[in-house]
Write a protein that holds these residues in place. Structure first.
Motif, short mmCIF file in Angstrom:
data_model
loop_
_atom_site.label_atom_id
_atom_site.label_comp_id
_atom_site.label_asym_id
_atom_site.label_seq_id
_atom_site.Cartn_x
_atom_site.Cartn_y
_atom_site.Cartn_z
N LYS A 124 0.82 -1.22 0.00
CA LYS A 124 0.00 0.00 0.00
C LYS A 124 0.85 1.26 0.00
CE LYS A 124 -4.33 -1.93 1.29
NZ LYS A 124 -5.52 -1.98 2.10
N ASP A 126 -5.56 -13.26 3.79
CA ASP A 126 -4.65 -12.11 3.66
C ASP A 126 -4.34 -11.44 5.01
OD1 ASP A 126 -7.31 -11.24 3.86
OD2 ASP A 126 -6.91 -9.38 2.81
N SER A 179 -9.62 -7.90 -4.76
CA SER A 179 -9.28 -6.82 -3.84
C SER A 179 -10.01 -5.53 -4.19
CB SER A 179 -7.76 -6.63 -3.89
OG SER A 179 -7.39 -5.32 -3.63
N THR A 180 -10.28 -4.72 -3.16
CA THR A 180 -10.96 -3.44 -3.39
C THR A 180 -10.02 -2.47 -4.08
OG1 THR A 180 -11.98 -3.82 -1.24
CG2 THR A 180 -12.33 -1.66 -2.22
N THR A 181 -8.77 -2.47 -3.67
CA THR A 181 -7.87 -1.43 -4.19
C THR A 181 -6.93 -1.95 -5.27
OG1 THR A 181 -6.38 -1.92 -2.36
CG2 THR A 181 -7.84 -0.04 -2.07
N1 AQP Z 1 -9.88 -12.00 -1.83
C1 AQP Z 1 -10.27 -12.29 -0.60
N2 AQP Z 1 -10.64 -13.56 -0.31
C2 AQP Z 1 -11.06 -13.88 0.95
N3 AQP Z 1 -11.16 -12.97 1.97
C3 AQP Z 1 -10.81 -11.70 1.69
N4 AQP Z 1 -10.80 -10.57 2.45
C4 AQP Z 1 -10.36 -9.53 1.70
N5 AQP Z 1 -10.09 -9.95 0.45
C5 AQP Z 1 -10.34 -11.28 0.42
C6 AQP Z 1 -11.22 -10.51 3.85
O1 AQP Z 1 -12.26 -9.56 3.96
C7 AQP Z 1 -12.24 -9.02 5.28
C8 AQP Z 1 -12.54 -7.57 5.27
O2 AQP Z 1 -11.60 -6.92 4.51
P1 AQP Z 1 -11.46 -5.35 4.56
O3 AQP Z 1 -12.72 -4.73 4.18
O4 AQP Z 1 -10.92 -4.92 5.85
O5 AQP Z 1 -10.42 -5.09 3.43
P2 AQP Z 1 -9.06 -5.80 3.10
O6 AQP Z 1 -8.74 -6.93 3.98
O7 AQP Z 1 -8.01 -4.73 3.05
O8 AQP Z 1 -9.36 -6.42 1.68
P3 AQP Z 1 -9.97 -5.69 0.45
O9 AQP Z 1 -11.41 -5.41 0.68
O10 AQP Z 1 -9.70 -6.43 -0.79
O11 AQP Z 1 -9.20 -4.33 0.40
P4 AQP Z 1 -7.71 -4.05 -0.10
O12 AQP Z 1 -7.82 -3.80 -1.54
O13 AQP Z 1 -7.41 -2.84 0.71
O14 AQP Z 1 -6.85 -5.20 0.24
C9 AQP Z 1 -10.90 -9.40 5.90
O15 AQP Z 1 -11.13 -10.40 6.88
C10 AQP Z 1 -10.13 -9.98 4.75
O16 AQP Z 1 -9.27 -11.03 5.17
#
Ligand code: AQP
Length: 337
Positions: free
Chosen positions: A110, A146, A197-199
């Protein structure tokens, strides 16, 4: 048993968040006392739009309720409403190793993506996450794969705190992570070597919980597959393996059962089966979401009621931690005033 997990208020939760985390939150309501937190303070560690943050918090709250979180059976709240999370972060940062924070995968990925500023908050993100969980003395943390590295750090922080300040007692609970057997790491449909992933992912490779059925179908039917034609999981078949895992997760079955059922199928049939299953799986969630999201006052009420319940517990832990660390006046004097 106490269960805690946090989720970012991005509003656009994807199938990975849903299968990896949200489904586990919902089922954990039958196993213990759940605390689920919309982590708006985590969301400000990367570039964001202040005008949107509150709205996205309501979006995420409505998604969690639509998925099946029941405020009568768990505590659902917004992180910034409970000031003990940030108070505990500072105290715990004194037992957190700086080099370990700098080596965290998420921090490295990030921080590379930040164009203007790498905020110190991004480095401290895992300490805030540790404070989130440790404030509730949670035993279990349902998360996707993750988050394994962050969970290991918070376990070490709890152990180090107990060793340094516990005087033989486990003041903080060392939590266990609960990672689902199927769907712990849902991969991007266009690049199945990266997590959905969101980002960091592609729009076309990411199925959002609130996507229209047509969009879901299109994304799944255009998912990247691999060479060969057999429907089976293998390390050189990341695309097909991902589709098999997704189908098993939404059906609540085993990937081996999906492989057996589709042994004679072509890739196109696998994609069609996954598309239908995911559309059927998410349609009722989307319908409930629309109804719930329309009433912001009700959502705000749920979050503030949750924060009151959460704060009672977090305040108790923070008072214990301060006392053990010799920070502030003696505990008894504080409570009398
Ligand atoms: N691809 C994935 N498969 C399974 N679980 C996932 N999680 C995230 N991506 C996957 C789980 O979702 C929970 C909430 O995540 P978050 O909203 O806190 O965001 P994050 O973990 O940072 O994942 P994102 O949404 O994809 O965002 P970015 O792009 O910032 O990484 C967590 O329990 C996570 O493990």
């Amino acid at each position: 048993m106490r269960i805690f997990s946090g989720i970012q208020p991005t509003g656009r939760k994807h199938l990975g968040n849903y299968i990896g985390a949200i489904v586990q939150y919902v089922s954990s309501q039958d196993r213990g006392e759940g605390f689920f937190c919309i982590v708006d303070l985590h969301a400000i560690t990367v570039a964001y739009d202040p005008a949107e943050l509150r709205q996205r918090t309501y979006d995420t709250t409505a998604i969690l309720l639509a998925a099946g979180l029941d405020p009568a059976r768990c505590t659902l709240f917004r992180q910034s409403d409970v000031p003990q999370h940030t108070g505990l972060t500072w105290l715990l940062s004194s037992v957190t190793e700086l080099g370990r924070l700098q080596r965290m995968h998420q921090f490295r990925d990030k921080s590379l993506a930040q164009r203007e500023l790498v905020p110190a908050a991004l480095l401290l993100y895992p300490v805030l996450q540790a404070a989130d969980v440790l404030a509730y003395r949670a035993h279990e943390v349902p998360v996707g794969e993750d988050q394994r590295e962050h969970l290991e750090l918070m376990r070490d922080v709890a152990r180090r705190f107990n060793a340094r300040f516990g005087d033989g007692e486990d003041v903080l609970v060392v939590p266990e992570h609960r990672i689902p057997q199927v769907g712990a790491r849902v991969m991007d449909l266009q690049d199945p070597t990266r997590k959905m992933s969101t980002t960091g992912g592609s729009e076309q490779g990411t199925v959002y919980v609130l996507d229209e059925p047509k969009a879901i179908e299109k994304k799944l039917k255009s998912a990247v597959t691999d060479s060969g034609s057999e429907v089976r999981r293998a390390s050189d078949k990341p695309g097909v393996s991902n589709l098999i895992e997704i189908l098993a997760a939404v059906r609540g079955s085993d990937p081996a059962a999906v492989e057996a059922e589709l042994a004679q199928a072509r890739y196109g049939e696998l994609k069609a089966a996954v598309a239908t299953a995911v559309v059927d799986y998410l349609a009722p969630v989307r319908e409930r979401y629309e109804r719930l999201r329309a009433d912001e006052d009700a959502l705000e009420q749920i979050l503030s009621d949750g924060a009151v319940r959460a704060e009672t517990i977090a305040a108790e832990t923070l008072a214990d931690v301060r006392e053990r660390m010799g920070v502030g006046g003696p505990r008894r004097a504080r409570t009398v005033t």
